[in-house]
Motif scaffolding. Structure first.
Motif, mmCIF file in Angstrom:
data_model
loop_
_atom_site.group_PDB
_atom_site.id
_atom_site.type_symbol
_atom_site.label_atom_id
_atom_site.label_comp_id
_atom_site.label_asym_id
_atom_site.label_seq_id
_atom_site.Cartn_x
_atom_site.Cartn_y
_atom_site.Cartn_z
ATOM 1 N N PRO A 184 -14.869 -3.101 0.743
ATOM 2 C CA PRO A 184 -15.392 -2.762 2.065
ATOM 3 C C PRO A 184 -16.903 -2.640 2.174
ATOM 4 O O PRO A 184 -17.452 -2.786 3.268
ATOM 5 C CB PRO A 184 -14.714 -1.429 2.393
ATOM 6 C CG PRO A 184 -14.380 -0.837 1.064
ATOM 7 C CD PRO A 184 -14.076 -1.999 0.169
ATOM 8 N N TRP A 221 -14.296 6.507 6.126
ATOM 9 C CA TRP A 221 -14.247 5.984 7.490
ATOM 10 C C TRP A 221 -14.932 6.936 8.462
ATOM 11 O O TRP A 221 -15.564 6.514 9.420
ATOM 12 C CB TRP A 221 -12.794 5.804 7.938
ATOM 13 C CG TRP A 221 -12.040 4.698 7.289
ATOM 14 C CD1 TRP A 221 -12.523 3.467 6.945
ATOM 15 C CD2 TRP A 221 -10.658 4.694 6.929
ATOM 16 N NE1 TRP A 221 -11.517 2.705 6.386
ATOM 17 C CE2 TRP A 221 -10.362 3.435 6.363
ATOM 18 C CE3 TRP A 221 -9.633 5.639 7.028
ATOM 19 C CZ2 TRP A 221 -9.096 3.098 5.901
ATOM 20 C CZ3 TRP A 221 -8.369 5.309 6.568
ATOM 21 C CH2 TRP A 221 -8.105 4.045 6.009
ATOM 22 N N GLU A 245 -11.215 -1.065 -4.070
ATOM 23 C CA GLU A 245 -11.973 0.016 -3.451
ATOM 24 C C GLU A 245 -13.121 0.513 -4.320
ATOM 25 O O GLU A 245 -14.183 0.853 -3.817
ATOM 26 C CB GLU A 245 -11.020 1.173 -3.119
ATOM 27 C CG GLU A 245 -11.580 2.143 -2.125
ATOM 28 C CD GLU A 245 -10.498 3.005 -1.503
ATOM 29 O OE1 GLU A 245 -10.733 3.510 -0.404
ATOM 30 O OE2 GLU A 245 -9.418 3.176 -2.115
ATOM 31 N N PHE A 295 -7.241 -5.745 -2.415
ATOM 32 C CA PHE A 295 -8.261 -4.845 -1.861
ATOM 33 C C PHE A 295 -8.759 -3.960 -2.992
ATOM 34 O O PHE A 295 -8.003 -3.205 -3.602
ATOM 35 C CB PHE A 295 -7.659 -3.991 -0.739
ATOM 36 C CG PHE A 295 -8.678 -3.136 -0.035
ATOM 37 C CD1 PHE A 295 -9.226 -3.551 1.172
ATOM 38 C CD2 PHE A 295 -9.093 -1.928 -0.566
ATOM 39 C CE1 PHE A 295 -10.165 -2.775 1.818
ATOM 40 C CE2 PHE A 295 -10.045 -1.145 0.073
ATOM 41 C CZ PHE A 295 -10.574 -1.570 1.277
ATOM 42 N N HIS A 345 0.880 -1.173 0.000
ATOM 43 C CA HIS A 345 0.000 0.000 0.000
ATOM 44 C C HIS A 345 0.911 1.215 0.000
ATOM 45 O O HIS A 345 1.725 1.379 0.902
ATOM 46 C CB HIS A 345 -0.897 0.001 1.233
ATOM 47 C CG HIS A 345 -2.027 0.991 1.162
ATOM 48 N ND1 HIS A 345 -1.825 2.338 0.970
ATOM 49 C CD2 HIS A 345 -3.372 0.821 1.267
ATOM 50 C CE1 HIS A 345 -2.999 2.958 0.954
ATOM 51 N NE2 HIS A 345 -3.951 2.065 1.128
ATOM 52 N N HIS A 371 -15.669 -5.015 5.505
ATOM 53 C CA HIS A 371 -15.161 -3.702 5.883
ATOM 54 C C HIS A 371 -13.902 -3.860 6.730
ATOM 55 O O HIS A 371 -13.721 -4.866 7.420
ATOM 56 C CB HIS A 371 -16.222 -2.911 6.648
ATOM 57 C CG HIS A 371 -15.926 -1.455 6.740
ATOM 58 N ND1 HIS A 371 -15.192 -0.915 7.768
ATOM 59 C CD2 HIS A 371 -16.237 -0.425 5.914
ATOM 60 C CE1 HIS A 371 -15.072 0.389 7.577
ATOM 61 N NE2 HIS A 371 -15.693 0.714 6.467
ATOM 62 N N ASP A 372 -13.036 -2.840 6.697
ATOM 63 C CA ASP A 372 -11.799 -2.879 7.484
ATOM 64 C C ASP A 372 -12.086 -2.884 8.987
ATOM 65 O O ASP A 372 -11.266 -3.354 9.768
ATOM 66 C CB ASP A 372 -10.871 -1.699 7.176
ATOM 67 C CG ASP A 372 -11.232 -0.925 5.928
ATOM 68 O OD1 ASP A 372 -11.868 -1.496 5.044
ATOM 69 O OD2 ASP A 372 -10.880 0.249 5.859
ATOM 70 N N HIS A 418 -3.458 -3.259 -2.099
ATOM 71 C CA HIS A 418 -4.486 -2.357 -2.612
ATOM 72 C C HIS A 418 -4.241 -2.188 -4.106
ATOM 73 O O HIS A 418 -3.104 -1.992 -4.543
ATOM 74 C CB HIS A 418 -4.386 -1.014 -1.883
ATOM 75 C CG HIS A 418 -5.557 -0.097 -2.104
ATOM 76 N ND1 HIS A 418 -5.924 0.370 -3.352
ATOM 77 C CD2 HIS A 418 -6.445 0.435 -1.229
ATOM 78 C CE1 HIS A 418 -6.987 1.150 -3.235
ATOM 79 N NE2 HIS A 418 -7.322 1.202 -1.951
ATOM 80 N N GLY A 440 -2.984 2.314 5.690
ATOM 81 C CA GLY A 440 -4.231 2.445 4.961
ATOM 82 C C GLY A 440 -5.289 1.490 5.469
ATOM 83 O O GLY A 440 -5.524 1.375 6.679
ATOM 84 N N GLN A 441 -5.912 0.775 4.543
ATOM 85 C CA GLN A 441 -6.982 -0.158 4.902
ATOM 86 C C GLN A 441 -6.477 -1.398 5.635
ATOM 87 O O GLN A 441 -7.285 -2.206 6.105
ATOM 88 C CB GLN A 441 -7.751 -0.580 3.645
ATOM 89 C CG GLN A 441 -8.627 0.506 3.056
ATOM 90 C CD GLN A 441 -7.866 1.466 2.149
ATOM 91 O OE1 GLN A 441 -6.654 1.355 1.983
ATOM 92 N NE2 GLN A 441 -8.572 2.421 1.573
#
Length: 414
Positions: free
Chosen positions: A167, A322, A119, A117, A7, A187-188, A96, A12-13
């Motif tokens: 997420p 978030w 997004e 991941f 990442h 979700h994270d 990511h 990050g996530q």
């Protein structure tokens, strides 16, 4: 097992998953351009790689996103080859997809399991593109091809992967069917043990002031102040909101750069542009109650949400922030845009008041209503927190499911 996370702005996530795997006894590494030297963070061994944006390359404009992804992916490829030469052999790579970092890692570790991941997947309609008529370009030539190239690196990474994660359902559903079937919605997670209401909270921001729950605080948060998160709409409601609520203190969190979208055509920042537009409509005494505080530390950010009587959250149909779920976890009374990603996590008149993104009059009415009704604020805040605890709690909901996803990712092939 050995895990490698990628990442460009790590963690990050992966802020919860990576250290949690390290705590379980796994070897966990993170490759990122955020750091300048090797370090260890919560059991995760941080490995830096240096990256500079490509300059002076003559490309078709549709290729800019793809070119940056290939360029970064190549830098990561070199870093990965160096790590392999030093003996690193990850069992699983979790990356990511947004910046192309995992594009070429099959070349280095063909037997490693890869989890991506995912997004967001851009579309020509039904999401952020042309959602806002103020910035729409309905006669744009070649929008479809432009979106195709914008998505290409993300598509290529997910196609090579063994599994993907997204997420929210809306964000996962933005992907075409052949990619959507690879995705698990997870979700994270929100640490609701730490991010929770505090009736005794005091927020003090040097140079701005100090506030408690006894103050009429309205909060607005962007990572960067820009239209994708409704900053222009928020600024245009300020004159009427300040007029109606003579005791309100408005705290605005966000930096002056860009996370999404484009800068103003005339140059400068969106903050400067919108202040210039509305400042003449706001008396000096009212303007003194508006506090642009920039970026704040993690602890102060939680206290900001705890002290808020009303939190305003606006977004295009795009990635969910978030901050929206964290505000819910703090039992903030929320006025939010009635857009698809918000509707997935908030229910109108139960956990938030949802209003049309562009309806400034109704937005002010909703904020005014909540500021005038403490019983409604209390009931809605409690319902909002209960929803987050039930569906997005880090330790009891999201992290256990993430461990299940990781276990499936690394399970032996049959």
């Amino acid at each position: 097992m050995v895990f490698l996370f990628l990442h460009q702005n790590f963690p990050g996530q992966f802020a919860h998953l990576a250290p949690a795997l390290a705590a379980k006894g796994h070897q966990v590494f993170a490759l990122s351009s955020r750091f300048s030297k090797p370090d260890t963070w919560r059991g995760v061994r941080l490995i830096p790689y240096a990256y500079d944006e490509p300059k002076d390359q003559k490309l078709h404009p549709w290729l800019n996103t793809m070119n940056r992804a290939v360029d970064r992916g190549t830098v990561v490829l070199r870093a990965a080859l160096a790590l392999k030469a030093r003996g690193l052999k990850p069992d699983a790579i979790i990356a990511h997809s947004g910046w192309g970092e995992a594009l070429f890692l099959r070349e280095v570790w063909p037997d490693a399991r890869i989890g991506i991941f995912c997004e967001f997947f851009y579309a020509t309609e039904g999401a952020d593109v042309d959602f806002d008529p103020e910035f729409a370009n309905p006669n744009e030539l070649g929008r479809g091809p432009r979106m195709m190239f914008k998505n290409m690196a993300m598509r290529m990474q997910l196609e090579q992967a063994d599994a993907g994660i997204s997420p929210t359902h809306w964000q996962a559903d933005s992907h075409p069917p052949e990619l959507r079937q690879r995705l698990t919605v997870l979700h994270d997670g929100i640490d609701t043990d730490a991010i929770r209401p505090d009736p005794e909270v005091r927020l003090t921001l040097e140079g701005h002031g100090s506030w408690t729950r006894d103050d009429e605080v309205v909060t607005f948060v962007n990572r960067n102040l820009e239209p994708y998160r409704g900053f222009h709409v928020f600024m245009r409601i300020l004159p009427e909101l300040l007029r109606r609520r003579p005791k309100a203190q408005v705290i605005v969190v966000g930096e002056d750069g860009l996370s999404y979208g484009s800068p103003p055509k005339e140059g400068g920042t969106w903050k400067d542009k919108m202040i210039a537009e509305v400042r003449g409509c706001i008396p000096d005494a009212d303007w003194a109650r508006v506090h642009f505080v920039g970026r704040v530390a993690r602890g102060d950010f939680t206290r900001l949400l705890q002290v808020a009587r009303v939190h305003l959250y606006l977004t295009y149909p795009f990635v969910l922030s978030w901050s929206a779920l964290e505000a819910m976890a703090c039992e903030a009374a929320i006025v939010a845009s009635d857009t698809a990603p918000v509707r997935e996590v908030m229910r109108h008149d139960e956990t938030a008041l949802l209003v049309d993104f562009f309806d400034k009059e109704r937005m002010v009415d909703a904020i005014d209503r909540l500021l005038s009704d403490p019983d409604k604020r209390r009931a809605m805040g409690k319902a909002a927190r209960a929803h987050v605890v039930d569906h997005y709690d880090l330790k009891r909901v999201c992290l256990p499911k993430q461990f299940e996803w990781v276990d499936a990712l690394v399970a032996p092939r049959h």
